[in-house]
Design an enzyme around this catalytic site. Structure first.
Site, PDB file in Angstrom:
ATOM      1  N   ASN A   9       0.866  -1.176   0.000  1.00  0.00           N
ATOM      2  CA  ASN A   9       0.000   0.000   0.000  1.00  0.00           C
ATOM      3  C   ASN A   9       0.906   1.231   0.000  1.00  0.00           C
ATOM      4  O   ASN A   9       1.473   1.596   1.024  1.00  0.00           O
ATOM      5  CB  ASN A   9      -0.873  -0.037   1.280  1.00  0.00           C
ATOM      6  CG  ASN A   9      -1.690   1.230   1.467  1.00  0.00           C
ATOM      7  OD1 ASN A   9      -1.796   2.054   0.556  1.00  0.00           O
ATOM      8  ND2 ASN A   9      -2.272   1.383   2.647  1.00  0.00           N
ATOM      9  N   TRP A  10       1.041   1.821  -1.189  1.00  0.00           N
ATOM     10  CA  TRP A  10       1.993   2.933  -1.327  1.00  0.00           C
ATOM     11  C   TRP A  10       1.492   4.223  -0.672  1.00  0.00           C
ATOM     12  O   TRP A  10       2.236   5.175  -0.554  1.00  0.00           O
ATOM     13  CB  TRP A  10       2.249   3.231  -2.794  1.00  0.00           C
ATOM     14  CG  TRP A  10       2.952   2.155  -3.564  1.00  0.00           C
ATOM     15  CD1 TRP A  10       3.269   0.887  -3.150  1.00  0.00           C
ATOM     16  CD2 TRP A  10       3.420   2.271  -4.910  1.00  0.00           C
ATOM     17  NE1 TRP A  10       3.904   0.217  -4.158  1.00  0.00           N
ATOM     18  CE2 TRP A  10       4.019   1.030  -5.253  1.00  0.00           C
ATOM     19  CE3 TRP A  10       3.402   3.291  -5.861  1.00  0.00           C
ATOM     20  CZ2 TRP A  10       4.579   0.807  -6.507  1.00  0.00           C
ATOM     21  CZ3 TRP A  10       3.961   3.063  -7.116  1.00  0.00           C
ATOM     22  CH2 TRP A  10       4.539   1.833  -7.416  1.00  0.00           C
ATOM     23  N   LYS A  11       0.217   4.257  -0.349  1.00  0.00           N
ATOM     24  CA  LYS A  11      -0.401   5.489   0.197  1.00  0.00           C
ATOM     25  C   LYS A  11      -0.126   6.665  -0.760  1.00  0.00           C
ATOM     26  O   LYS A  11      -0.180   6.485  -1.963  1.00  0.00           O
ATOM     27  CB  LYS A  11       0.107   5.744   1.613  1.00  0.00           C
ATOM     28  CG  LYS A  11      -0.079   4.508   2.500  1.00  0.00           C
ATOM     29  CD  LYS A  11       0.035   4.789   3.955  1.00  0.00           C
ATOM     30  CE  LYS A  11      -0.113   3.481   4.716  1.00  0.00           C
ATOM     31  NZ  LYS A  11      -0.171   3.660   6.154  1.00  0.00           N
ATOM     32  N   HIS A  91      -9.643   1.414   5.223  1.00  0.00           N
ATOM     33  CA  HIS A  91      -8.364   1.709   5.880  1.00  0.00           C
ATOM     34  C   HIS A  91      -8.590   2.750   6.977  1.00  0.00           C
ATOM     35  O   HIS A  91      -9.354   3.694   6.805  1.00  0.00           O
ATOM     36  CB  HIS A  91      -7.349   2.228   4.860  1.00  0.00           C
ATOM     37  CG  HIS A  91      -5.960   2.241   5.408  1.00  0.00           C
ATOM     38  ND1 HIS A  91      -5.540   3.202   6.298  1.00  0.00           N
ATOM     39  CD2 HIS A  91      -4.922   1.393   5.239  1.00  0.00           C
ATOM     40  CE1 HIS A  91      -4.288   2.943   6.636  1.00  0.00           C
ATOM     41  NE2 HIS A  91      -3.886   1.856   6.001  1.00  0.00           N
ATOM     42  N   GLU A  93      -6.894   5.160   8.036  1.00  0.00           N
ATOM     43  CA  GLU A  93      -6.604   6.560   7.703  1.00  0.00           C
ATOM     44  C   GLU A  93      -7.821   7.201   7.034  1.00  0.00           C
ATOM     45  O   GLU A  93      -8.114   8.383   7.240  1.00  0.00           O
ATOM     46  CB  GLU A  93      -5.357   6.640   6.810  1.00  0.00           C
ATOM     47  CG  GLU A  93      -4.102   6.316   7.594  1.00  0.00           C
ATOM     48  CD  GLU A  93      -2.923   5.869   6.743  1.00  0.00           C
ATOM     49  OE1 GLU A  93      -3.013   5.870   5.502  1.00  0.00           O
ATOM     50  OE2 GLU A  93      -1.899   5.497   7.352  1.00  0.00           O
ATOM     51  N   GLU A 161      -5.566  -4.482  10.822  1.00  0.00           N
ATOM     52  CA  GLU A 161      -4.543  -3.452  10.968  1.00  0.00           C
ATOM     53  C   GLU A 161      -4.805  -2.663  12.244  1.00  0.00           C
ATOM     54  O   GLU A 161      -5.584  -1.701  12.230  1.00  0.00           O
ATOM     55  CB  GLU A 161      -4.584  -2.491   9.777  1.00  0.00           C
ATOM     56  CG  GLU A 161      -4.267  -3.135   8.458  1.00  0.00           C
ATOM     57  CD  GLU A 161      -3.680  -2.127   7.479  1.00  0.00           C
ATOM     58  OE1 GLU A 161      -2.607  -2.387   6.955  1.00  0.00           O
ATOM     59  OE2 GLU A 161      -4.279  -1.058   7.280  1.00  0.00           O
ATOM     60  N   GLY A 167       2.327   2.664  10.674  1.00  0.00           N
ATOM     61  CA  GLY A 167       3.297   3.738  10.489  1.00  0.00           C
ATOM     62  C   GLY A 167       4.029   4.138  11.754  1.00  0.00           C
ATOM     63  O   GLY A 167       4.715   5.161  11.774  1.00  0.00           O
ATOM     64  N   SER A 204       3.242  -1.748  10.411  1.00  0.00           N
ATOM     65  CA  SER A 204       4.694  -1.810  10.664  1.00  0.00           C
ATOM     66  C   SER A 204       5.300  -3.172  10.336  1.00  0.00           C
ATOM     67  O   SER A 204       6.236  -3.615  11.010  1.00  0.00           O
ATOM     68  CB  SER A 204       5.005  -1.403  12.113  1.00  0.00           C
ATOM     69  OG  SER A 204       4.640  -0.051  12.327  1.00  0.00           O
ATOM     70  N   GLY A 225       2.680  -1.048   4.304  1.00  0.00           N
ATOM     71  CA  GLY A 225       2.720   0.363   3.938  1.00  0.00           C
ATOM     72  C   GLY A 225       4.147   0.803   3.671  1.00  0.00           C
ATOM     73  O   GLY A 225       4.700   0.585   2.595  1.00  0.00           O
ATOM     74  N   GLY A 226       4.764   1.397   4.683  1.00  0.00           N
ATOM     75  CA  GLY A 226       6.089   2.007   4.523  1.00  0.00           C
ATOM     76  C   GLY A 226       7.120   1.104   3.856  1.00  0.00           C
ATOM     77  O   GLY A 226       7.872   1.564   2.977  1.00  0.00           O
TER      78      GLY A 226
HETATM   79  P1  PGA Z   1       2.700   0.573   7.624  1.00  0.00           P
HETATM   80  O1  PGA Z   1       1.246   0.797   6.998  1.00  0.00           O
HETATM   81  O2  PGA Z   1       3.219  -0.743   7.100  1.00  0.00           O
HETATM   82  O3  PGA Z   1       3.504   1.740   7.155  1.00  0.00           O
HETATM   83  O4  PGA Z   1       2.521   0.544   9.103  1.00  0.00           O
HETATM   84  C1  PGA Z   1       0.354  -0.271   6.814  1.00  0.00           C
HETATM   85  C2  PGA Z   1      -0.937   0.230   6.232  1.00  0.00           C
HETATM   86  O5  PGA Z   1      -1.361   1.348   6.580  1.00  0.00           O
HETATM   87  O6  PGA Z   1      -1.578  -0.450   5.411  1.00  0.00           O
END
Ligand code: PGA
Length: 247
Positions: A9-11, A91, A93, A161, A167, A204, A225-226
């Site tokens: 997930n590149w966001k 998600h 966010e 999640e 993050g 993470s 994500g990251g």
């Molecule tokens: P993260 O994000 O791996 O950077 O914690 C995961 C996500 O939000 O899908």
């Protein structure tokens, strides 16, 4: 049916050049038993499709609506028109910052399914909810809202999640992850859906914790994500999935 699934997930990351470089670095990745894909921002979807093929690409969200003039929104029809395979919904966010309620998430699931997209349905509790002993109830309520009443053979993915792990570098312990994944697995079955639905952990995930997570009985992969915007890290996570699931 793969044994494992790893989704990047590149966001809101990248430029056209960075997107091209990242997809070309992961394009040759092939680990038996592990399916993988990436979810770039909308403007870079075609770059990923061109290099990876539609089957390895998903979107990060989708409109809950159909046939309405909504500035800035992207419909399920458009995503299907691109040939995408997956779409992330729910998600945290977007739940928190874009007011995507359980009802909105449910509508997004339905819109995605109506167009043949596989929704990756995210659920997870905040730290306050966990500390208050509400984590399971929160996750179950989110699952119920998103999935109740769907046909038993619905093709979807669930991602647990924990919001406090996203993050932050604070990954759930194997015990925490396994305990919640077992709850999710059971609830999905209780809702009448196939027990084969893949359950991803997200929050993470990094190369150094991936293998421990993938070794857990009810963790079928990861939503990353990251670490997914670092080609070497993403490759290592997919390799860890292959190693864990081969055992
Ligand atoms: P993260 O994000 O791996 O950077 O914690 C995961 C996500 O939000 O899908």
């Amino acid at each position: 049916m793969p044994n494992a699934l790893v989704i990047g997930n590149w966001k809101m990351w990248g430029s056209r050049e960075q997107a091209k470089a990242l997809v070309s670095s992961v394009a040759g990745l092939n680990q038996s038993g592990v399916e993988w894909g990436v979810c770039p921002p909308f403007p870079y979807l075609q770059i990923a499709i061109d290099q990876l093929g539609c089957d390895r690409v998903g979107a990060q969200t989708v409109s809950a609506d159909q046939d309405v003039p909504h500035t800035g929104d992207v419909s399920a029809e458009m995503l299907a028109d691109l040939g995408l395979r997956w779409v992330i919904v729910g998600h945290s966010e977007r739940r928190a910052d874009r007011c995507e309620t359980d009802d909105v998430v449910r509508a997004q699931v339905e819109r995605a399914l109506s167009q043949g997209l596989v929704p990756i349905v995210c659920v997870g509790e905040t730290l306050d909810q966990r500390n208050a002993g509400e984590a399971e109830a929160v996750v179950i309520a989110q699952l119920d809202a998103a999935l109740r009443g769907l046909a038993s053979n619905t093709d979807l993915v669930v991602a647990y999640e924990p919001v406090w792990a996203i993050g932050t570098g604070v990954v759930a312990t194997p015990e925490q992850a396994q305990a919640m994944h077992a709850v999710v697995r059971q609830r999905v079955k209780d809702l009448g859906l196939s027990g084969d639905i893949l359950l991803l952990y997200g929050g993470s995930v990094k190369p150094d914790n991936a293998e421990g997570l993938f070794a857990l009985a009810d963790v079928d992969g990861a939503l990353v994500g990251g670490a997914s915007i670092d080609a070497q890290a993403f490759l290592a996570i997919v390799e860890a999935a292959a190693a864990a699931k081969a055992e």
